[in-house]
Design an enzyme around this catalytic site. Structure first.
Site, PDB file in Angstrom:
ATOM      1  N   LYS A 112     -10.812   4.300 -12.284  1.00  0.00           N
ATOM      2  CA  LYS A 112     -10.817   4.995 -11.109  1.00  0.00           C
ATOM      3  C   LYS A 112     -11.352   6.610 -11.327  1.00  0.00           C
ATOM      4  CE  LYS A 112      -8.033   2.487  -7.747  1.00  0.00           C
ATOM      5  NZ  LYS A 112      -7.238   2.636  -6.755  1.00  0.00           N
ATOM      6  N   LYS A 196     -14.712  -6.408  -9.117  1.00  0.00           N
ATOM      7  CA  LYS A 196     -13.757  -7.227  -8.180  1.00  0.00           C
ATOM      8  C   LYS A 196     -14.322  -6.566  -6.867  1.00  0.00           C
ATOM      9  CE  LYS A 196     -10.166  -3.814  -8.417  1.00  0.00           C
ATOM     10  NZ  LYS A 196      -8.849  -3.312  -8.650  1.00  0.00           N
ATOM     11  N   LYS A 199     -11.742  -2.721  -1.321  1.00  0.00           N
ATOM     12  CA  LYS A 199     -12.070  -1.946  -0.025  1.00  0.00           C
ATOM     13  C   LYS A 199     -12.933  -0.542  -0.114  1.00  0.00           C
ATOM     14  CE  LYS A 199      -7.002  -1.740  -0.331  1.00  0.00           C
ATOM     15  NZ  LYS A 199      -5.871  -1.993   0.326  1.00  0.00           N
TER      16      LYS A 199
END
Ligand code: TYM
Length: 335
Positions: A112, A196, A199
């Site tokens: 991230k 993966k 959202k």
């Protein structure tokens, strides 16, 4: 009785991976011999920017997703994290138990933060200690999650063990087990089988949202990336074919069978046969859930009431455990 805890972040809407990898599994466990606590983890959501104008409705939408999927608030405890302050309190205590070196090994943080590790929030870095607090605040023993959360549950065990050891409180915090089961523990991006489904991916075509209508679902599966080969007649034949494997796993997850059974049913079929069958299945399974979510979102007061009641029940379990934790650590608390 064993106690289950799990959570879903209200950052944007729910996608198919949240449903198959997590919420659907929670519903399956609800009927078994578990005491279950399910949380909308809003404190986790703000580790990346959330628009204050949208956070309340995002929290309600995840709650609606839980309810529409079959979580029964009379049977399970269903609440949002920020309404039980004990989560944030225990997270601070755990910030002082967890080691910086442990955090540095978290692959999700590295993914991230990317090259931007100096610019992300301190909360994003400390996130796994808050997650450990969520779980251990209830002395939960089992944590159903998708594959991507496995490392965080392992860190939770490390925090529990270190706390118990350092404070001479053997057995106080249980070492929780991750439960990562079923055919869809890692649902992949529809356009790139090496990533993966999430959202936050750039293109909406990468994912199925729980609020997508039938035409959108059909279009997304039709356009999903695949290779030109038809489906094989054994699971072995899917080796090295991540996009094909993913669609088979999604089919298995939605139809509650195994990938083996799907391969047996569709052996030798081309994508022109399989994709429409998958789209029909997805519409049949997800349509009623998204309709119910929309219906629930029309009565926000009712959702808020469910969350308030859940938070009271959660707090009744959490507060005594937090109080014992402060006591074990030697804090002076004279009121
Ligand atoms: P979150 O909000 O990213 O995702 C919620 C759940 O959905 C699963 N999931 C997936 N499963 C399969 N395939 C996918 N593509 C996919 N994407 C998401 C996640 O594994 C998760 O189970 N840190 C957690 C939230 C959390 C939590 C907790 C979980 C906070 N505290 C305590 C369990 C216990 C998270 O970010 O999940």
């Amino acid at each position: 009785t064993p106690r289950v805890f799990s959570g879903v972040k209200p950052s944007g809407g729910l996608q198919l991976g949240n449903y198959l990898g997590a919420i659907k599994r929670f519903v399956d466990m609800q009927g078994q011999d578990y005491e279950a606590i399910f949380c909308v983890v809003d404190l986790h959501a703000i580790t990346v920017w959330q628009d204050p104008k949208e956070l309340k409705d995002a929290t309600r939408e995840v709650t609606a997703g839980y309810l529409a999927s079959g979580i029964d608030p009379a049977q399970s405890v269903l609440f949002n994290q920020s309404q039980v302050p004990a989560h944030a309190e225990l997270a601070w205590l755990f910030n002082c138990v967890a080691r910086v070196g442990w955090m540095n090994r978290m692959t999700q943080f590295k993914d991230k933060a990317g090259k931007n590790a100096e610019k992300v929030s301190l909360g994003l870095y400390a996130y796994p200690a808050l997650m450990a607090a969520d779980i251990l605040l209830y002395h939960a023993t089992h944590v159903p999650v998708g594959e991507d959360q496995k490392q965080h549950v392992e860190l939770t065990r490390d925090i529990a063990a270190k706390f118990n050891h350092d404070y001479g409180a053997e057995g106080f915090f249980p070492l929780p087990e991750p439960i990562i089961e079923g055919p869809a523990t890692r649902v992949m991006n529809l356009r790139d089988g090496s990533k993966k489904m999430s959202k936050s991916g750039e293109s909406d075509m990468e994912r199925i949202n729980m609020t997508d209508d039938a035409d959108t679902i059909a279009k997304k599966f039709k356009k999903a990336r695949t290779d030109p080969e038809p489906l094989p007649d054994t699971l072995e034949g899917l080796k090295g074919r991540p996009e094909a494997r993913n669609l088979v796993d999604i089919y298995a997850g939605l139809s509650e069978t195994t990938p083996e059974a799907v391969i047996t049913e569709f052996a030798g079929a081309g994508w022109g046969t399989f994709k429409p069958a998958l789209a029909d299945l997805a519409v049949a399974k997800l349509g009623p859930i998204s309709e119910e979510m929309a219906r629930l979102m029309n009565d926000k007061a009712e959702i808020d009431r469910v969350l308030a009641q859940g938070a009271e029940r959660a707090e009744a379990i959490a507060q005594p455990i937090l109080d014992q934790t402060y006591d074990i650590m030697g804090f002076l608390r004279s009121r």
